[in-house]
Scaffold this motif. Structure first.
Motif, PDB file in Angstrom:
ATOM      1  N   UNK A 113      -4.578   0.588 -18.889  1.00 36.72           N
ATOM      2  CA  UNK A 113      -5.395   1.158 -19.863  1.00 36.72           C
ATOM      3  C   UNK A 113      -4.071   1.484 -21.325  1.00 36.72           C
ATOM      4  N   UNK A 114      -4.793   0.456 -22.367  1.00 35.10           N
ATOM      5  CA  UNK A 114      -4.440   0.554 -23.662  1.00 35.10           C
ATOM      6  C   UNK A 114      -3.332  -0.146 -23.461  1.00 35.10           C
ATOM      7  N   UNK A 115      -2.581  -0.808 -22.565  1.00 29.67           N
ATOM      8  CA  UNK A 115      -1.431  -1.518 -22.851  1.00 29.67           C
ATOM      9  C   UNK A 115      -0.425  -0.039 -21.820  1.00 29.67           C
ATOM     10  N   UNK A 116      -0.386   0.652 -21.158  1.00 29.97           N
ATOM     11  CA  UNK A 116       0.359   1.907 -20.418  1.00 29.97           C
ATOM     12  C   UNK A 116      -0.602   2.074 -18.804  1.00 29.97           C
ATOM     13  N   UNK A 117       0.556   1.376 -18.104  1.00 30.05           N
ATOM     14  CA  UNK A 117       0.027   1.374 -16.576  1.00 30.05           C
ATOM     15  C   UNK A 117       0.302   2.790 -16.490  1.00 30.05           C
ATOM     16  N   UNK A 118      -0.668   3.294 -15.515  1.00 27.45           N
ATOM     17  CA  UNK A 118      -1.177   4.414 -14.718  1.00 27.45           C
ATOM     18  C   UNK A 118      -0.636   4.710 -13.408  1.00 27.45           C
ATOM     19  N   UNK A 119       0.063   5.364 -12.439  1.00 27.74           N
ATOM     20  CA  UNK A 119       0.074   5.673 -10.802  1.00 27.74           C
ATOM     21  C   UNK A 119      -0.260   6.425 -10.490  1.00 27.74           C
ATOM     22  N   UNK A 120      -1.094   6.609 -10.097  1.00 28.60           N
ATOM     23  CA  UNK A 120      -2.288   7.160  -9.033  1.00 28.60           C
ATOM     24  C   UNK A 120      -1.315   7.892  -7.218  1.00 28.60           C
ATOM     25  N   UNK A 121      -2.050   8.698  -6.836  1.00 24.36           N
ATOM     26  CA  UNK A 121      -1.769   8.804  -5.518  1.00 24.36           C
ATOM     27  C   UNK A 121      -1.663   7.883  -5.307  1.00 24.36           C
ATOM     28  N   UNK A 122      -1.488   7.452  -3.208  1.00 23.63           N
ATOM     29  CA  UNK A 122      -2.048   6.441  -2.515  1.00 23.63           C
ATOM     30  C   UNK A 122      -2.079   7.599  -1.132  1.00 23.63           C
ATOM     31  N   UNK A 123      -3.418   7.497  -1.177  1.00 23.63           N
ATOM     32  CA  UNK A 123      -3.540   8.609  -0.686  1.00 23.63           C
ATOM     33  C   UNK A 123      -4.724   8.064   1.331  1.00 23.63           C
ATOM     34  N   UNK A 124      -4.996   6.921   0.645  1.00 27.40           N
ATOM     35  CA  UNK A 124      -5.751   5.445   1.949  1.00 27.40           C
ATOM     36  C   UNK A 124      -4.412   4.736   1.851  1.00 27.40           C
ATOM     37  N   UNK A 125      -5.300   4.091   3.146  1.00 26.87           N
ATOM     38  CA  UNK A 125      -4.490   2.793   3.199  1.00 26.87           C
ATOM     39  C   UNK A 125      -5.038   2.496   4.392  1.00 26.87           C
ATOM     40  N   UNK A 126      -6.107   1.362   4.383  1.00 28.02           N
ATOM     41  CA  UNK A 126      -6.630   0.897   5.820  1.00 28.02           C
ATOM     42  C   UNK A 126      -5.954  -0.754   6.135  1.00 28.02           C
ATOM     43  N   UNK A 127      -6.210  -1.082   7.063  1.00 30.50           N
ATOM     44  CA  UNK A 127      -4.896  -1.916   6.906  1.00 30.50           C
ATOM     45  C   UNK A 127      -3.725  -1.883   6.471  1.00 30.50           C
ATOM     46  N   UNK A 128      -3.297  -0.372   6.615  1.00 30.00           N
ATOM     47  CA  UNK A 128      -1.975  -0.027   6.112  1.00 30.00           C
ATOM     48  C   UNK A 128      -1.194  -0.947   5.053  1.00 30.00           C
ATOM     49  N   UNK A 129      -2.889  -0.636   4.162  1.00 30.10           N
ATOM     50  CA  UNK A 129      -2.579  -1.612   2.276  1.00 30.10           C
ATOM     51  C   UNK A 129      -3.202  -0.135   1.423  1.00 30.10           C
ATOM     52  N   UNK A 130      -2.190   0.545   0.721  1.00 32.95           N
ATOM     53  CA  UNK A 130      -2.386   1.303  -0.305  1.00 32.95           C
ATOM     54  C   UNK A 130      -3.030   1.325  -1.093  1.00 32.95           C
ATOM     55  N   UNK A 131      -4.023   2.431  -0.856  1.00 38.46           N
ATOM     56  CA  UNK A 131      -5.020   2.694  -2.223  1.00 38.46           C
ATOM     57  C   UNK A 131      -5.029   3.715  -2.869  1.00 38.46           C
ATOM     58  N   UNK A 132      -5.709   4.026  -3.686  1.00 31.55           N
ATOM     59  CA  UNK A 132      -6.151   5.463  -4.510  1.00 31.55           C
ATOM     60  C   UNK A 132      -7.546   5.659  -4.188  1.00 31.55           C
ATOM     61  N   UNK A 133      -8.165   6.956  -3.778  1.00 27.01           N
ATOM     62  CA  UNK A 133      -9.338   7.178  -2.338  1.00 27.01           C
ATOM     63  C   UNK A 133     -10.063   8.348  -2.770  1.00 27.01           C
ATOM     64  N   UNK A 134     -10.477   8.437  -3.597  1.00 29.61           N
ATOM     65  CA  UNK A 134     -12.131   9.807  -4.398  1.00 29.61           C
ATOM     66  C   UNK A 134     -10.435  10.586  -5.159  1.00 29.61           C
ATOM     67  N   UNK A 135     -10.513  10.223  -5.509  1.00 30.04           N
ATOM     68  CA  UNK A 135      -9.783  11.026  -7.094  1.00 30.04           C
ATOM     69  C   UNK A 135      -7.407  11.592  -6.294  1.00 30.04           C
ATOM     70  N   UNK A 136      -7.550  11.307  -5.292  1.00 27.24           N
ATOM     71  CA  UNK A 136      -5.829  11.384  -5.044  1.00 27.24           C
ATOM     72  C   UNK A 136      -5.857  12.330  -4.032  1.00 27.24           C
ATOM     73  N   UNK A 137      -4.910  12.888  -3.773  1.00 30.12           N
ATOM     74  CA  UNK A 137      -4.564  14.734  -2.446  1.00 30.12           C
ATOM     75  C   UNK A 137      -5.333  15.233  -2.917  1.00 30.12           C
ATOM     76  N   UNK A 138      -5.258  15.481  -4.950  1.00 28.97           N
ATOM     77  CA  UNK A 138      -6.061  17.144  -4.938  1.00 28.97           C
ATOM     78  C   UNK A 138      -6.955  16.061  -6.224  1.00 28.97           C
ATOM     79  N   UNK A 139      -8.154  16.187  -5.106  1.00 28.96           N
ATOM     80  CA  UNK A 139      -9.943  15.743  -6.418  1.00 28.96           C
ATOM     81  C   UNK A 139     -10.955  16.939  -6.830  1.00 28.96           C
ATOM     82  N   UNK A 140     -12.052  16.328  -6.750  1.00 26.67           N
ATOM     83  CA  UNK A 140     -12.865  16.759  -6.883  1.00 26.67           C
ATOM     84  C   UNK A 140     -12.927  17.985  -6.283  1.00 26.67           C
ATOM     85  N   UNK A 141     -12.918  17.249  -4.959  1.00 26.79           N
ATOM     86  CA  UNK A 141     -13.365  17.720  -3.843  1.00 26.79           C
ATOM     87  C   UNK A 141     -13.137  19.810  -2.787  1.00 26.79           C
TER      88      UNK A 141
END
Length: 381
Positions: A113-141
């Motif tokens: 975003x605007x020339x900068x890369x941001x790294x978020x928690x990868x808290x989900x991995x369907x088929x062992x492919x990591x992704x960030x899901x629903x806001x991360x390890x401590x999301x709004x839930x």
């Protein structure tokens, strides 16, 4: 236990109320438990003029219970969840919660975003492919919101606020979020979202209730009849990340432009998208794309006669058929939640939009407002 009654009505309690008699709306509050850090959570019970009741806690802005009538007027709880705060803290697949800062998935937990890369928690991995899901390890839930109950015009509401600090879960900017639940006397639960930021950031909020219109804990949802106002889905790879292609639903098990039982085609052999999701766990591209409030989906449950309409200003709808429920979680009725015992209809922008330049943007900038509304309208036939 504390108990506060904002407007008392006769015989208000924690059992189902009869839906036919009109009465003053009411809100009661009770202690819902303490978090590990000692903070106290509160449960707010909103009751409309017809006795329809929504129990919502300030922890995760979670809808804990939602009582609606069947065709005979009997009220039953139609959302999955737990009786105790402890169970929500211990393990929950987002039962009833507001999820964010970004609902759904972001590929590899990264975006630029605007020339900068941001790294978020990868808290989900369907088929062992990591992704960030629903806001991360401590999301709004998983946070405690500030709550303000109110009754106006004999209609109860609950306004919940949360400040997501700059850097929380890796996101830029201080995000001020307000979610307001309003329980109308037309038996509609309205959800209004508002957010502002002091730095550009992705925002994609949604409500993650699991519904069973037969009643919570009463078996699978495969006989529910579903219609979705959408001619396309965002096709996904094995990690449930959009490929960028908008796939036509015509002549596929994803065509709910006319009514179909959820279970009718859910296990159709040879469909790669069903295989990736273990059933339905996909984003539908809603026909209405102009930001106006429009009907997105309808559900009819033949045994109870209950109906649900979903109205939204959002461009997408995630339909999830409870494919990862595995009997390990015991719900409010004391019954375990088995495979496909609940379904979600999450109004949203599309998954992985920060990495998909052709998708509608989810970037909120300073001086702008994130403002959107979703309605869950309950009825019978």
């Amino acid at each position: 236990m504390k108990l506060r009654i904002f407007l008392p009505i006769a015989l208000l309690g924690l059992t189902a109320l009869h839906a036919n008699a009109a009465a003053p709306a009411a809100i009661t509050t009770t202690t819902f438990g303490r978090l590990p850090d000692g903070q106290e959570a509160t449960l707010y019970s909103l009751v409309n003029a017809h006795g329809i009741r929504a129990d919502i806690t300030d922890y995760g802005a979670i809808i804990v219970r939602l009582f609606t009538p069947d065709r005979a007027g009997r009220l039953d709880d139609v959302v999955l969840g737990y009786n105790s705060l402890e169970d929500y803290v211990k393990a929950t697949p987002y039962f009833g919660a507001i999820v964010g800062r970004y609902g759904n998935r972001i590929a590899n937990g990264k975006f630029s975003l605007d020339g900068r890369t941001y790294s978020l928690a990868t808290n989900n991995a369907p088929a062992d492919i990591p992704c960030h899901l629903h806001g991360g390890k401590v999301g709004f839930d998983k946070v405690l919101w500030s709550a303000t109950p109110a009754i106006a015009g004999n209609v109860p509401s609950l306004r919940l606020r949360y400040r997501s600090a700059n850097g929380e879960e890796g996101y830029p900017g201080n995000l001020e979020v307000t979610v307001t639940y309003t329980l109308g006397n037309d038996n509609t639960l309205r959800i209004d979202y508002l957010a502002t930021t002091d730095e550009a950031t992705p925002v994609n909020l949604t409500q993650h209730s699991y519904f069973n219109l037969k009643g919570e804990g009463r078996g699978d949802i495969l006989g529910h009849v579903l219609t979705i106002k959408a001619a396309h889905t965002t096709s996904v790879n094995a990690g449930l990340i959009p490929t960028g292609t908008l796939a036509p639903v015509a002549d596929t098990p994803f065509d709910f432009t006319t009514p179909h039982a959820i279970g009718e085609r859910i296990d159709q052999a040879g469909d790669e998208q069903l295989k990736f999701g273990g059933g339905y766990d996909h984003n539908w591209v809603l026909d209405s794309q102009n930001g106006a409030l429009a009907l997105a989906a309808t559900v009819f449950e033949p045994l109870s006669g209950r109906t649900l309409e979903v109205w939204t200003e959002e461009p997408g709808l995630q339909f999830y058929s409870g494919n990862f429920l595995d009997s390990s979680k015991v719900g409010k009725s004391g019954r375990p939640y088995h495979y496909r015992n609940g379904f979600c209809l999450e109004t949203q922008h599309y998954p992985d939009s920060p990495n998909q330049p052709t998708f509608p943007s989810t970037i909120l900038r300073p001086g702008k407002e994130y403002r959107t509304s979703t309605l869950y309208k309950f009825g019978t036939r």
